[in-house]
Write a protein that holds these residues in place. Structure first.
Motif: not given
Length: 296
Positions: A177-203
């Protein structure tokens, strides 16, 4: 090399399974050092990915082991990953420029990418330096692995795993939600980190519900690829803007930067659509459904 089993088996002791997977990840890095690939960049990527998996596993048990222990162990893993970052960024920049020199839409754009790639400075780090770095990282990870093996993890099954998974999923929704509302590269990167965390955890958890989790993992894989590609564009753009005179005429570098920004915006639009699909369910609903399968 034999691929290690990195899945947590339902019905078995959660603590024992977590320690087994942590040990398998550390051993995988040891194997990489003992049997290096012909391309050392592949080894750098493999070691970095293994560290990310270890950090995702550690985050999964964060509520169980306590904040102090989590912060210490996660900090040690992050430090080792950073030792490999310069080699990774160098290779990413080259690979990204080479791909866009072929696939860019207009001929002038392809020529601009090719010109910038041709002017790209030769790698500063020697192969021997990369070798020493990887071996040093492997030694430190062996020590970290022993520390993880000694963690006191409860044997309470899903109750050991659910709080950490829910936290990762919840943070993924919030950062999206923060990435969509802000659009800043650093905010997008923070979302990417959690996406990867969830990806590995579900594996790790895929055996709970292979059919359903398999589909979610596939979507997460595509999402983290898209976000990763967008981040790679940011890395290249920052490199060009930091030292533009190194890479050619101002007009050429400027055209490349504009193309990178345009492609990045397209990747973000695709990522937003995928994110809505993946993070649609509420966190409690998401983890409760998985928990019923662990009990089976």
């Amino acid at each position: 090399m034999k691929r290690p089993d990195l899945t947590l088996q339902p019905g078995k002791s959660a603590g024992t399974e977590l320690r087994r997977v942590a040990g398998a990840l550390v051993n995988a890095i040891r194997e990489r050092v003992s049997h290096p690939a012909s391309d050392r960049d592949d080894d750098v990527h493999a070691v970095r990915t293994t560290i990310k998996r270890l950090r995702a596993l550690l985050r999964l048990i964060r509520p169980v082991i306590g904040e102090t222990r989590f912060t210490r162990e996660d900090g040690r893993l992050r430090k080792e990953a950073r030792r490999l970052t310069p080699a990774r960024d160098d290779e990413v920049a080259r690979r990204t420029l080479a791909a866009l020199a072929v696939s860019a839409g207009r001929k002038t754009e392809r020529q601009a990418f090719a010109a910038v790639l041709a002017a790209f400075p030769k790698r500063v780090a020697s192969p021997g330096g990369i070798e020493r770095t990887i071996r040093g990282v492997a030694r430190q990870l062996a020590l970290i692995g022993r520390g993880l093996h000694g963690l006191r993890i409860g044997e309470r099954g899903w109750k050991t795993l659910e709080p950490g998974l829910r936290a990762t999923y919840t943070q993924g929704r919030k950062r999206m939600a923060a990435a969509w509302s802000d659009g800043d590269d650093r905010v997008m990167h923070r979302w990417r980190i959690r996406v990867k965390n969830l990806y590995y955890q579900l594996q790790f958890l895929e055996p709970l519900w292979p059919k359903r989790l398999g589909r979610t993992i596939d979507r997460l894989q595509v999402l983290q690829w898209k976000l990763g590609d967008a981040h790679d564009l940011v890395v290249v753009r920052a490199l060009l803007q930091r030292k533009p005179d190194v890479f050619g005429p101002e007009e050429t570098v400027g055209l490349v930067v504009k193309c990178l920004e345009k492609r990045g915006r397209k990747l973000r639009r695709v990522s937003e659509s995928l994110g809505r699909e993946i993070f649609g369910p509420k966190p409690g609903c998401f983890t409760r459904r998985l928990g019923r399968h662990w009990a089976d």
